[in-house]
Design an enzyme around this catalytic site. Structure first.
Site, PDB file in Angstrom:
ATOM      1  N   GLY A   1       1.388 121.862  13.720  1.00  0.00           N
ATOM      2  CA  GLY A   1       1.452 121.512  12.063  1.00  0.00           C
ATOM      3  C   GLY A   1       3.095 121.262  11.993  1.00  0.00           C
ATOM      4  O   GLY A   1       3.552 121.324  10.819  1.00  0.00           O
ATOM      5  N   GLY A   2       3.434 119.975  12.066  1.00  0.00           N
ATOM      6  CA  GLY A   2       4.749 119.367  12.044  1.00  0.00           C
ATOM      7  C   GLY A   2       5.225 118.224  11.847  1.00  0.00           C
ATOM      8  O   GLY A   2       6.308 118.136  11.083  1.00  0.00           O
ATOM      9  N   SER A   3       4.037 117.975  10.768  1.00  0.00           N
ATOM     10  CA  SER A   3       4.357 116.860   9.601  1.00  0.00           C
ATOM     11  C   SER A   3       4.477 116.406   8.943  1.00  0.00           C
ATOM     12  O   SER A   3       4.909 116.296   7.516  1.00  0.00           O
ATOM     13  CB  SER A   3       2.661 116.058   8.954  1.00  0.00           C
ATOM     14  N   ARG A   4       4.815 117.961   7.525  1.00  0.00           N
ATOM     15  CA  ARG A   4       5.154 118.337   6.547  1.00  0.00           C
ATOM     16  C   ARG A   4       6.068 119.524   6.222  1.00  0.00           C
ATOM     17  O   ARG A   4       5.743 120.653   7.061  1.00  0.00           O
ATOM     18  CB  ARG A   4       3.616 118.951   5.803  1.00  0.00           C
TER      19      ARG A   4
ATOM     20  N   ASP B   1      -6.661 119.725  15.292  1.00  0.00           N
ATOM     21  CA  ASP B   1      -6.981 120.762  14.798  1.00  0.00           C
ATOM     22  C   ASP B   1      -6.882 121.897  15.586  1.00  0.00           C
ATOM     23  O   ASP B   1      -7.981 122.184  15.755  1.00  0.00           O
ATOM     24  CB  ASP B   1      -8.128 120.610  13.492  1.00  0.00           C
TER      25      ASP B   1
ATOM     26  N   ASN C   1       3.314 127.426  14.576  1.00  0.00           N
ATOM     27  CA  ASN C   1       3.843 126.734  13.223  1.00  0.00           C
ATOM     28  C   ASN C   1       2.852 126.831  12.517  1.00  0.00           C
ATOM     29  O   ASN C   1       2.780 127.139  10.607  1.00  0.00           O
ATOM     30  CB  ASN C   1       4.984 125.689  12.913  1.00  0.00           C
TER      31      ASN C   1
ATOM     32  N   SER D   1       5.723 134.836   8.710  1.00  0.00           N
ATOM     33  CA  SER D   1       5.576 135.158   6.969  1.00  0.00           C
ATOM     34  C   SER D   1       6.473 136.643   6.878  1.00  0.00           C
ATOM     35  O   SER D   1       5.058 137.579   7.229  1.00  0.00           O
ATOM     36  CB  SER D   1       4.429 134.370   6.277  1.00  0.00           C
TER      37      SER D   1
ATOM     38  N   TYR E   1      -4.636 135.652   4.425  1.00  0.00           N
ATOM     39  CA  TYR E   1      -2.991 135.368   5.526  1.00  0.00           C
ATOM     40  C   TYR E   1      -1.818 135.938   5.880  1.00  0.00           C
ATOM     41  O   TYR E   1      -1.978 135.807   6.977  1.00  0.00           O
ATOM     42  CB  TYR E   1      -2.509 134.755   4.292  1.00  0.00           C
TER      43      TYR E   1
ATOM     44  N   ALA F   1      -2.797 139.153   6.809  1.00  0.00           N
ATOM     45  CA  ALA F   1      -4.261 139.734   7.903  1.00  0.00           C
ATOM     46  C   ALA F   1      -2.992 138.949   9.331  1.00  0.00           C
ATOM     47  O   ALA F   1      -3.000 139.855  10.478  1.00  0.00           O
ATOM     48  CB  ALA F   1      -5.056 140.243   7.963  1.00  0.00           C
TER      49      ALA F   1
END
Length: 243
Positions: free
Chosen positions: A9-12, A59, A86, A138, A151, A153
């Site tokens: 997940g490194g694009s944003r 994905d 991430n 988080s 989220y 959990a």
């Protein structure tokens, strides 16, 4: 510079900041799911970095996607030095109003994807006798938020997973830690009404939001040699929100 790091997940957002910061020290492979243009922009922004940067569509919530890409990366680059898990989604909603599809999507993306990647990458990392895993959790893992049961959990599970993995992998020289960012400046917060954003800041003792670059700086420390005696730990980066 032969070592490479995987950032899912490194694009944003935080993911992009991770890629841009880490490329100053390592070669980077990052994954993206939908936005190809954003992935191109990330790679372009790193064109002058010491490390090379390559983006791959994947994905992580779909095991077949990981089963396709992970062996390709190992064959092309060898074992990674580090993996930063991430990629994630929130899909907020009150618990009693959630449906099974939404719940499963959050768990698949935030938690199960970690397992899918680890099954492929950890054996190679164990063989090389060193490395680091960083689970991007988080503050929702330790501080309840209305509408974030799925989220929260998934992020709390990452903390438990990380502690147990640290016990299992320490003898192979692999460190496992979790990073828990708080409220970070993002597209979502920038689009909030000014009064709502002001109220949000008041919840933070430092009276400001964190930045993606501050998260990336902490991540760089946590996978780097400077923290080589640190494993099984959770680092909270939230401006005092959970103090």
């Amino acid at each position: 510079m032969n070592n490479w790091v995987l950032v899912t997940g490194g694009s944003r957002g935080i993911g992009r900041a991770l890629v841009e910061a880490l490329a100053q020290r390592w070669n980077i492979v990052f994954t993206w799911r939908n936005d190809e243009q954003a992935s191109i922009e990330v790679a372009t922004s790193c064109s002058d970095s010491p490390g090379w940067v390559a983006g791959y569509q994947c994905d992580g919530s779909k095991q077949e996607d990981v089963d396709r890409l992970a062996p390709e990366l190992l064959a092309r680059y060898g074992a990674p030095y580090a993996v930063i898990h991430n990629a994630g989604v929130t899909l907020d909603g009150l618990h009693m109003q959630q449906n099974g599809d939404t719940w499963r999507q959050v768990i698949e993306t935030n938690l199960n994807a970690v397992f899918y990647w680890n099954k492929h990458l950890l054996p190679a990392m164990m063989s090389q006798g060193e490395g680091a895993l960083l689970l991007m959790s988080s503050v929702s893992a330790i501080k309840g938020n209305i509408g974030q049961t799925a989220y929260g959990a998934s992020k709390a599970a990452m903390v438990g997973l990380g502690r147990s993995l640290a016990q299992e992998l320490g003898r192979f020289g692999i460190r496992v830690n979790c990073l828990l960012p708080g409220i970070i400046d993002s597209d979502m917060t920038r689009n909030m009404p000014s009064e709502a954003l002001k109220a949000l800041r008041k919840q933070v003792p430092l009276r400001r939001l964190g930045t993606a670059q501050e998260v990336a700086a902490a991540a760089t420390f946590m996978i780097g040699a400077e923290s080589r005696y640190m494993t099984g730990q959770t680092l909270v980066l939230d401006g005092g929100l959970t103090a």
